[in-house]
Design an enzyme around this catalytic site. Structure first.
Site, PDB file in Angstrom:
ATOM      1  N   ARG A  57      30.062  -7.539   0.350  1.00 37.80           N
ATOM      2  CA  ARG A  57      29.886  -7.717  -1.107  1.00 37.80           C
ATOM      3  C   ARG A  57      30.151  -9.162  -1.526  1.00 37.80           C
ATOM      4  NH1 ARG A  57      33.694  -6.431  -4.501  1.00 37.80           N
ATOM      5  NH2 ARG A  57      34.442  -4.634  -3.326  1.00 37.80           N
ATOM      6  N   ASP A 182      13.021 -16.174 -16.180  1.00 32.92           N
ATOM      7  CA  ASP A 182      12.601 -15.158 -15.215  1.00 32.92           C
ATOM      8  C   ASP A 182      11.260 -15.628 -14.631  1.00 32.92           C
ATOM      9  OD1 ASP A 182      11.401 -12.920 -14.006  1.00 32.92           O
ATOM     10  OD2 ASP A 182      12.336 -11.508 -15.393  1.00 32.92           O
TER      11      ASP A 182
HETATM   12  C1  LIG Z   1      10.156  -5.967 -12.254  1.00 32.94           C
HETATM   13  C2  LIG Z   1      10.670  -7.033 -13.133  1.00 32.94           C
HETATM   14  C3  LIG Z   1      12.030  -7.140 -13.435  1.00 32.94           C
HETATM   15  C4  LIG Z   1      13.049  -6.129 -12.936  1.00 32.94           C
HETATM   16  O1  LIG Z   1      13.143  -6.173 -11.557  1.00 32.94           O
HETATM   17  P1  LIG Z   1      13.689  -4.930 -10.674  1.00 32.94           P
HETATM   18  O2  LIG Z   1      13.654  -5.484  -9.294  1.00 32.94           O
HETATM   19  O3  LIG Z   1      12.738  -3.794 -10.896  1.00 32.94           O
HETATM   20  O4  LIG Z   1      15.057  -4.623 -11.159  1.00 32.94           O
HETATM   21  C5  LIG Z   1      12.455  -8.193 -14.220  1.00 32.94           C
HETATM   22  N1  LIG Z   1      11.569  -9.080 -14.708  1.00 32.94           N
HETATM   23  C6  LIG Z   1      10.246  -9.007 -14.452  1.00 32.94           C
HETATM   24  C7  LIG Z   1       9.340 -10.034 -15.025  1.00 32.94           C
HETATM   25  C8  LIG Z   1       9.749  -7.985 -13.661  1.00 32.94           C
HETATM   26  O5  LIG Z   1       8.435  -7.909 -13.419  1.00 32.94           O
END
Ligand SMILES: *Cc1c(COP(=O)(O)O)cnc(C)c1O
Length: 393
Positions: A57, A182
């Site tokens: 972890r 993101d």
């Molecule tokens: C899929 C996605 C997430 C979340 O990711 P997980 O791996 O499903 O938790 C966050 N941001 C974007 C843009 C995504 O496409």
């Protein structure tokens, strides 16, 4: 030495270290804990006086290799591998927000990021303002004395809007905010937000980074100072870390990221142009089309337009559902970045909890469809769409 390598080489070589056996592929270290030579050594590791693993972890050789690779690719000092994309978003936000703080985010974000901000963080007295990130004045007027973080994803569902990373980084610096982006839809091969002055980049590694649809995982890339909190405080205590097996699969998937993206982008560009000229298609949203508002940032912050396309049919809700059901080749599924072409209908799937009014405010029409263009032959993908569209009334 690694700095000189092209990204296509780095996806294969960056972060690798010689292993004892001399194996070309780094062995998977599937162990929860690590044995100390002596109690004294154990004490020294806990005290941080000696480098070395303690417990998975807190760190593991296989996840560490993935973290070195992703930090190299994004151009960050460090990275943390997480249990999912949502764990990555949560860790980045929890590390930088406390009770009484405020967060500014784009009004279009991934669904669970939206509910994390509105349902989870709000429980702990963290406020969020969601604004249109295409509008610089709107972002600036949302910033308050207690604003600490600015967050967005680009390009973003449902219309693949593209936000200007230089502008967001500039606002963050002017107001002393931590900027978080993101980068899931692009990957570091198509877009490197840190090079534009963004502080933290997060990914759902479930998508293109792994690329084979068999893992849920995430990653956070940031400075050493950020990582001290993100990894050694938040992730350590929350526990949402990646398993070594998943890290090993993603390391394997990453080796082909450059060649996969080449095909994804090529196929998507062709599909977008095909759809844009089809009489049964009302509108196509893809930043690789000159008609899209994000096209102006292509080349400046995005190398290519990616593999995700949204489009609207000249069709009703029921006809759109029927189109999805009858479409050959495509699998009906959410997610993106897999070898298989995927299609989903936001109005009945990802955005079905919305009221009619919320849906129309978000621009989710009854005939809006999202596809993740896969790695199949472009002839077969176009043929499948041709067959599906020809069956519309
Ligand atoms: C899929 C996605 C997430 C979340 O990711 P997980 O791996 O499903 O938790 C966050 N941001 C974007 C843009 C995504 O496409």
């Amino acid at each position: 030495m690694q700095q000189k390598w092209q990204l296509a080489t780095q996806v294969i070589h960056a972060g690798r270290e010689k292993n004892e056996s001399g194996a070309l592929v780094s062995p998977m270290c599937q162990s929860a804990t690590f044995v100390f030579d002596s109690a004294e050594q154990g004490g020294a590791r806990f005290a941080g006086e000696e480098q070395g693993y303690i417990y998975t972890r807190l760190g593991n050789p296989t996840t560490a290799e993935l973290e070195r690779k992703l930090a190299a690719l994004e151009g960050s000092e460090a990275a943390a591998a997480t249990a999912s994309g949502m764990a990555a978003v949560s860790a980045a936000l929890l590390a930088n927000l406390s009770h009484g703080d405020h967060l500014v985010a784009s009004n279009a974000v991934y669904g669970c990021t939206f509910s994390l901000m509105n349902s989870q963080l709000s429980k702990f007295g963290i406020e969020v303002s969601l604004v249109n990130f295409s509008d610089e004045a709107a972002i600036k007027s949302a910033i308050k004395a207690n604003t600490k973080v600015i967050f967005c994803e680009t390009p973003v569902n449902p219309h693949l809007d593209v936000y200007d990373l230089d502008m967001i980084a500039r606002i963050a610096k002017q107001h002393n905010l931590v900027s978080v982006v993101d980068n899931t839809f692009m990957t570091p091969l198509l877009q490197q937000p840190i090079k534009h002055g963004i502080d933290i980049v997060i990914h759902s590694a479930t998508k293109y980074l792994n690329g084979h649809g068999d893992v849920i995982a995430g990653v956070v890339c940031a400075s050493h100072a950020q990582m001290e909190v993100i990894k050694f405080e938040v992730l350590k205590d929350v526990g949402a870390v990646m398993s070594p097996h998943d890290a090993w699969l993603i390391l394997r998937g990453l080796k082909t990221l450059d060649v996969r993206l080449e095909r994804h982008c090529h196929n998507a560009q062709n599909v977008a142009e095909y759809l844009a000229h089809h009489p049964k298609v009302a509108k196509v949203y893809y930043p690789g089309l000159k008609s899209h508002s994000g096209y102006r940032l292509l080349g400046r912050q995005m190398r290519r337009a990616g593999g995700v396309i949204a489009f609207e049919l000249q069709a009703s809700f029921a006809e759109s559902i029927k189109f999805v059901d009858q479409l050959p080749l495509f699998s009906i599924a959410v997610s993106l970045g897999d070898a298989e072409s995927l299609i989903q209908h936001p109005a009945s799937m990802t955005h079905s909890p919305y009221s009619d009014e919320e849906r129309s405010r978000a621009g989710i029409s009854d005939s809006l469809l999202r596809i993740s263009v896969g790695l199949e032959s472009i002839e077969d993908i176009i043929q499948a769409l041709e067959t599906g569209l020809s069956q519309l009334p």
